[in-house]
Scaffold this motif. Sequence first.
Motif, mmCIF file in Angstrom:
data_model
loop_
_atom_site.group_PDB
_atom_site.id
_atom_site.type_symbol
_atom_site.label_atom_id
_atom_site.label_comp_id
_atom_site.label_asym_id
_atom_site.label_seq_id
_atom_site.Cartn_x
_atom_site.Cartn_y
_atom_site.Cartn_z
ATOM 1 N N GLU A 254 0.830 -1.206 0.000
ATOM 2 C CA GLU A 254 0.000 0.000 0.000
ATOM 3 C C GLU A 254 0.864 1.255 0.000
ATOM 4 O OE1 GLU A 254 -2.351 -0.533 3.446
ATOM 5 O OE2 GLU A 254 -3.588 -2.128 2.572
ATOM 6 N N GLN A 255 1.920 1.240 0.806
ATOM 7 C CA GLN A 255 2.823 2.389 0.836
ATOM 8 C C GLN A 255 3.507 2.581 -0.518
ATOM 9 O OE1 GLN A 255 3.640 4.612 3.451
ATOM 10 N NE2 GLN A 255 1.853 3.763 4.474
ATOM 11 N N ALA A 256 3.915 1.482 -1.137
ATOM 12 C CA ALA A 256 4.576 1.561 -2.438
ATOM 13 C C ALA A 256 3.647 2.174 -3.477
ATOM 14 C CB ALA A 256 5.032 0.173 -2.878
ATOM 15 N N ALA A 257 2.401 1.713 -3.509
ATOM 16 C CA ALA A 257 1.435 2.224 -4.481
ATOM 17 C C ALA A 257 1.202 3.716 -4.277
ATOM 18 C CB ALA A 257 0.125 1.447 -4.362
ATOM 19 N N ALA A 258 1.126 4.145 -3.021
ATOM 20 C CA ALA A 258 0.906 5.570 -2.733
ATOM 21 C C ALA A 258 2.079 6.426 -3.196
ATOM 22 C CB ALA A 258 0.662 5.765 -1.240
ATOM 23 N N CYS A 259 3.262 5.838 -3.261
ATOM 24 C CA CYS A 259 4.458 6.570 -3.716
ATOM 25 C C CYS A 259 4.713 6.393 -5.211
ATOM 26 C CB CYS A 259 5.687 6.098 -2.938
ATOM 27 S SG CYS A 259 5.702 6.561 -1.197
ATOM 28 N N GLY A 260 3.839 5.657 -5.892
ATOM 29 C CA GLY A 260 4.029 5.416 -7.310
ATOM 30 C C GLY A 260 5.121 4.414 -7.617
ATOM 31 N N LEU A 261 5.433 3.549 -6.644
ATOM 32 C CA LEU A 261 6.482 2.548 -6.812
ATOM 33 C C LEU A 261 5.876 1.166 -7.050
ATOM 34 C CD1 LEU A 261 8.802 3.664 -3.856
ATOM 35 C CD2 LEU A 261 9.087 4.183 -6.294
ATOM 36 N N GLU A 262 6.651 0.310 -7.670
ATOM 37 C CA GLU A 262 6.227 -1.057 -7.945
ATOM 38 C C GLU A 262 6.754 -1.991 -6.851
ATOM 39 O OE1 GLU A 262 6.491 -4.422 -11.494
ATOM 40 O OE2 GLU A 262 7.688 -2.588 -11.617
ATOM 41 N N ALA A 263 5.868 -2.713 -6.183
ATOM 42 C CA ALA A 263 6.258 -3.610 -5.096
ATOM 43 C C ALA A 263 6.458 -5.029 -5.624
ATOM 44 C CB ALA A 263 5.202 -3.610 -4.003
ATOM 45 N N TRP A 264 7.537 -5.651 -5.167
ATOM 46 C CA TRP A 264 7.794 -7.045 -5.531
ATOM 47 C C TRP A 264 8.666 -7.686 -4.465
ATOM 48 C CZ3 TRP A 264 13.084 -7.943 -6.833
ATOM 49 C CH2 TRP A 264 13.824 -6.787 -7.119
ATOM 50 N N ARG A 265 8.783 -8.994 -4.539
ATOM 51 C CA ARG A 265 9.527 -9.745 -3.535
ATOM 52 C C ARG A 265 10.621 -10.556 -4.220
ATOM 53 N NH1 ARG A 265 6.468 -13.072 1.363
ATOM 54 N NH2 ARG A 265 7.982 -12.464 2.976
ATOM 55 N N ASP A 266 11.821 -10.561 -3.647
ATOM 56 C CA ASP A 266 12.904 -11.299 -4.282
ATOM 57 C C ASP A 266 12.958 -12.737 -3.779
ATOM 58 O OD1 ASP A 266 14.302 -11.362 -1.850
ATOM 59 O OD2 ASP A 266 15.653 -9.727 -2.388
ATOM 60 N N ALA A 267 13.976 -13.470 -4.191
ATOM 61 C CA ALA A 267 14.045 -14.902 -3.902
ATOM 62 C C ALA A 267 14.256 -15.214 -2.430
ATOM 63 C CB ALA A 267 15.173 -15.541 -4.728
ATOM 64 N N ALA A 268 14.660 -14.225 -1.631
ATOM 65 C CA ALA A 268 14.828 -14.429 -0.194
ATOM 66 C C ALA A 268 13.633 -13.903 0.601
ATOM 67 C CB ALA A 268 16.101 -13.738 0.293
#
Length: 383
Positions: A45-59
């Motif tokens: 939610e914070q990422a979306a509000a900042c216009g950023l793309e959220a994702w998760r890495d292999a760890a």
Amino acid sequence: MSPITARDLDARLAPLRAIGFDARRGTNRLAWTPEDAAAGAWFEEQAAACGLEAWRDAAGNRWATPRGTDGPWWAVGSHTDSVRDGGAFDGALGVAAAFAIAAVAPDDRPLAVISFEDEEGARFNTPTFGSRALTGALADGVLDRADDDGTTLAEAMRAAGVDPAGLPRATDNLDKLRGFYELHIDQSTDLAERGAPYGVVSSLAARLRVRATLRGVADHAGTTPMEGRQDALLAAARLIVAANEQAAGEMRATVGRILVEPNALTAIAAGTTAWLDARSPDSAVLDAWLARVTAAAPGADLAIESRSPAVTFDDGLRALLRGAGAPEVVCWAGHDAGLLAPHVPAAMVLVRNATGISHSPVEHVELEDAAAGATAILEALSA
């Protein structure tokens, strides 16, 4: 460029603080749990509000990155997991501040935000798991470590939607970073004693974690003569005293966790396992301490579980952060920024803590101080 405000930090922190919080016990937001997943939803939610793309890495590390680019980026962040019965600010403050910084960063300096997975290591004894995975510094066999219920780390990762088989690929994202800043609550009274709202970390002390295994013979507590006993808990007590007494010079040593078998009131202990934590700005001091403890407890099987050398943060970044007259301090705790520092330019800002208490429900910082520290990072990134 507008400074970061305490009101902004409070608004970002409020929904995260509620996750895993209990008025009596404090915060319990351990890695790979439903509470951790809820923190992940907050992050998105914070990422979306900042216009950023959220994702998760292999760890399992959570990233919020500028859309349409593949880096490398400057990044700011910390972690959202907690210790058991912990406080509201350790780690969480740094991630909330990172989003506050990213929201107002200049358009020509797009920032990434990172929340490292399992920084505390409270569930599987895997401290700084996410940053160790990113930098290729994980210990062998880490996926086989089990929590108190017998669930292995690999099983917990899988249940959380992260494939443990992909863990070796976590290092693929290290080259996406140009540098890293971390804001964190001071876990001492150093800054409070100096009257400074925030300070710049010059270095992290070296750390050594040792597992001690001691064996005895289980027997009846009432019928076994004192002279005929082989008491593993008594041997562990002597080891703990030795670890404390041998901590000479500029170092700190602690035994904060111990397991006893069979752990029964009327039984002599057949086995104990204790974990020793030792820290010093000088790694050689830790090696000398371990040699003295080994000599003082000849019946103990001592195995080094992890070792972190002292880390000096980037001179140039520290100079930028000191521009407003902030003092420099040595930090005795471990942090994700310390794992990244040998690989990319990295720096840390600590926020004044009047009591020095952390890892506790009464942990506290004034958000005005945190806003000043976050603004210092924003200005350094914009310089």
